[in-house]
Design an enzyme around this catalytic site. Structure first.
Site, PDB file in Angstrom:
ATOM      1  N   ASP A 116       9.172   2.887   2.118  1.00  0.00           N
ATOM      2  CA  ASP A 116       7.985   3.680   2.448  1.00  0.00           C
ATOM      3  C   ASP A 116       7.693   3.459   3.927  1.00  0.00           C
ATOM      4  O   ASP A 116       7.186   2.410   4.321  1.00  0.00           O
ATOM      5  CB  ASP A 116       6.806   3.236   1.573  1.00  0.00           C
ATOM      6  CG  ASP A 116       5.518   4.004   1.900  1.00  0.00           C
ATOM      7  OD1 ASP A 116       5.465   4.684   2.951  1.00  0.00           O
ATOM      8  OD2 ASP A 116       4.558   3.907   1.116  1.00  0.00           O
ATOM      9  N   PHE A 143       0.866  -1.186   0.000  1.00  0.00           N
ATOM     10  CA  PHE A 143       0.000   0.000   0.000  1.00  0.00           C
ATOM     11  C   PHE A 143       0.895   1.226   0.000  1.00  0.00           C
ATOM     12  O   PHE A 143       1.656   1.453   0.932  1.00  0.00           O
ATOM     13  CB  PHE A 143      -0.953   0.050   1.200  1.00  0.00           C
ATOM     14  CG  PHE A 143      -1.862   1.238   1.108  1.00  0.00           C
ATOM     15  CD1 PHE A 143      -3.014   1.186   0.340  1.00  0.00           C
ATOM     16  CD2 PHE A 143      -1.537   2.450   1.721  1.00  0.00           C
ATOM     17  CE1 PHE A 143      -3.827   2.307   0.197  1.00  0.00           C
ATOM     18  CE2 PHE A 143      -2.348   3.563   1.577  1.00  0.00           C
ATOM     19  CZ  PHE A 143      -3.502   3.489   0.820  1.00  0.00           C
ATOM     20  N   LYS A 155       2.343  11.018   7.501  1.00  0.00           N
ATOM     21  CA  LYS A 155       1.487  10.742   8.659  1.00  0.00           C
ATOM     22  C   LYS A 155       1.969  11.396   9.957  1.00  0.00           C
ATOM     23  O   LYS A 155       1.760  12.586  10.136  1.00  0.00           O
ATOM     24  CB  LYS A 155       1.285   9.226   8.783  1.00  0.00           C
ATOM     25  CG  LYS A 155       0.421   8.695   7.624  1.00  0.00           C
ATOM     26  CD  LYS A 155      -0.190   7.342   7.863  1.00  0.00           C
ATOM     27  CE  LYS A 155      -1.224   7.024   6.784  1.00  0.00           C
ATOM     28  NZ  LYS A 155      -0.853   5.939   5.900  1.00  0.00           N
TER      29      LYS A 155
HETATM   30  C1  PLP Z   1      -1.064   6.023   4.408  1.00  0.00           C
HETATM   31  C2  PLP Z   1       0.035   5.486   3.552  1.00  0.00           C
HETATM   32  C3  PLP Z   1       0.352   6.066   2.315  1.00  0.00           C
HETATM   33  C4  PLP Z   1      -0.466   7.185   1.713  1.00  0.00           C
HETATM   34  O1  PLP Z   1      -0.511   8.315   2.500  1.00  0.00           O
HETATM   35  P1  PLP Z   1      -1.667   9.412   2.238  1.00  0.00           P
HETATM   36  O2  PLP Z   1      -1.296  10.542   3.144  1.00  0.00           O
HETATM   37  O3  PLP Z   1      -2.958   8.763   2.605  1.00  0.00           O
HETATM   38  O4  PLP Z   1      -1.606   9.766   0.795  1.00  0.00           O
HETATM   39  C5  PLP Z   1       1.428   5.557   1.621  1.00  0.00           C
HETATM   40  N1  PLP Z   1       2.147   4.534   2.096  1.00  0.00           N
HETATM   41  C6  PLP Z   1       1.870   3.940   3.273  1.00  0.00           C
HETATM   42  C7  PLP Z   1       2.720   2.815   3.752  1.00  0.00           C
HETATM   43  C8  PLP Z   1       0.787   4.382   4.034  1.00  0.00           C
HETATM   44  O5  PLP Z   1       0.475   3.776   5.179  1.00  0.00           O
END
Ligand code: PLP
Length: 398
Positions: A227, A142, A256
């Site tokens: 990520d 994701f 985040k």
């Molecule tokens: C939440 C998330 C994203 C996307 O972040 P947004 O601020 O919702 O665009 C990308 N990678 C990971 C691992 C995430 O948990």
């Protein structure tokens, strides 16, 4: 449902787009680990906005910074410089060791930025022929919701109806080093991965996988891109989850909790060689690096370190997980995780259990049908964990 809750649920259903299926709790305010709904009922937040509020809801120090900065200057655009951005970059460098910072807003934007950086590095530094660059990603990933990012999702629903997709990505099974090796070609510019897959249900790869992947990337002159938008900033009991494996990525993507839930702030961190491929006009964002976001993020990072939230996550997360593992339950298949990031995999659908936990005063969200993710703000106390355990035992126990 009480009246005010029902009225607001109806209103949202009527005028809002149904791209989410939230629990029917309408939250009005919050403090620390607790949130309160419009009917005054209190809940323990065990999702922490997908780890965006690791520092706890409405943290007073971050709030102070937000209010102070909002009264000074909020946005300059990058057409001019602002006084907060250099300090944000310097402090992030000092905290992480990465030489260069590129600020964005949402996580998906930061992933897009990393993809652009990797491709351009592939052409300008590695010498990949024009438009041939490939990025290897993992099944179950994701990385966000933009068209390019869903182009390399392995989740059918994320893609259905949104094509045509961006080419240049190869998906390999997560945790399978042979599959990763076989996917490499001379045109591979990067391997993009989550050190622990959050949305896939807190999936931890086999020990050694990331170390071998890092080694293989190095041998083949490809960038290792982590990520850590959800796994980073203390969630797993280390500042970043890659630290559990003793590796250092070439590119680190954060978001985040970077701004403690007050503001969308994300960033790509890398060496001068990688982020040096960007020249004025190559890439940008109106809000990226704005003084309000930078000020809030600076305080959010300081709170994380000064309140020792990373250490708390390791210690109390370990306690929480051990207690959950000891739970006698006919529906629990496995409890796994690192730090304050726990997946409870059930033998049944998780949604009804999340509904039941909500009735008991605990908010959590199912992920991938069978997993309940437990990820409260890192400021949670042992007493609050015990309070939660009692209720979780009641819902999941015999
Ligand atoms: C939440 C998330 C994203 C996307 O972040 P947004 O601020 O919702 O665009 C990308 N990678 C990971 C691992 C995430 O948990």
């Amino acid at each position: 449902m009480p009246n005010r809750t029902q009225d607001l649920v109806d209103l949202e259903d009527k005028f809002g787009t149904h791209n989410y299926h939230p629990l029917d709790v309408v939250i009005e305010r919050a403090e620390g680990v607790w949130v309160y709904d419009v009917d005054g009922k209190r809940y323990l937040d065990c999702l922490a906005a997908y780890s965006a509020v690791n520092q706890g809801h409405c943290h007073p120090r971050i709030l102070r910074t937000l209010l102070d900065q909002a009264g000074k200057i909020t946005l300059t655009s990058r057409a001019f410089r602002n006084e907060q951005l250099p300090l944000f970059c310097k402090e992030l460098h000092e905290l992480t060791g990465f030489d260069k910072v590129l600020p964005m807003n949402s996580g998906a934007e930061a992933v897009e930025t990393a993809v652009k950086a990797a491709r351009k590095w592939g052409y300008k530094v590695k010498g990949i022929p024009r438009d041939k660059a490939e990025i290897i990603v993992c099944a179950g990933n994701f990385h966000g919701r933009t068209v390019t990012v869903i182009s390399f999702s392995s989740e059918d629903q994320y893609k259905d109806g949104f094509g045509p997709f961006t080419p240049g990505f190869k998906i390999v099974p997560f945790g399978d080093i042979e599959a990763l090796r076989n996917a490499f070609t001379p045109n591979t510019c990067a391997f993009l991965f989550e050190p622990i897959q959050g949305e896939a249900g807190i999936v931890i790869p086999p020990t050694g996988y990331l170390r071998e992947a890092a080694e293989f990337c190095k041998q083949n002159n490809a960038l290792l891109m982590a990520d850590e938008i959800q796994s980073g900033l203390g969630r797993t009991g280390k500042l970043f989850a890659y630290m559990h494996e003793g590796i250092t990525p070439d590119v680190l993507i954060v978001g985040k909790a970077l701004a403690g839930g007050f503001y969308p702030v994300s960033a790509v961190l890398a060496s001068a060689e990688v982020l040096g491929v960007f020249h004025p006009g190559d890439h940008g964002s109106t809000f990226g690096g704005n003084p309000l976001g930078c000020a809030v993020a600076r305080t959010a990072l300081r709170v994380l370190i000064e309140e020792k939230l990373v250490e708390r996550s390791a210690e109390l997360g370990g306690y929480f997980r051990a207690r959950l593992q000891a739970l006698d339950s006919p529906v629990v298949k496995e409890v796994r995780g690192r730090g304050m990031w726990i997946g409870i995999e059930l033998t049944a659908l998780a949604r009804p259990y999340c509904e039941a936990l909500k009735e008991e005063g605990i908010l959590c969200k199912e992920t991938h049908d069978h997993v309940i993710r437990i990820a409260p703000p890192l400021i949670i106390t042992r007493e609050e964990i015990d309070w939660a355990l009692e209720r979780i035992a009641k819902v999941l126990g015999k």
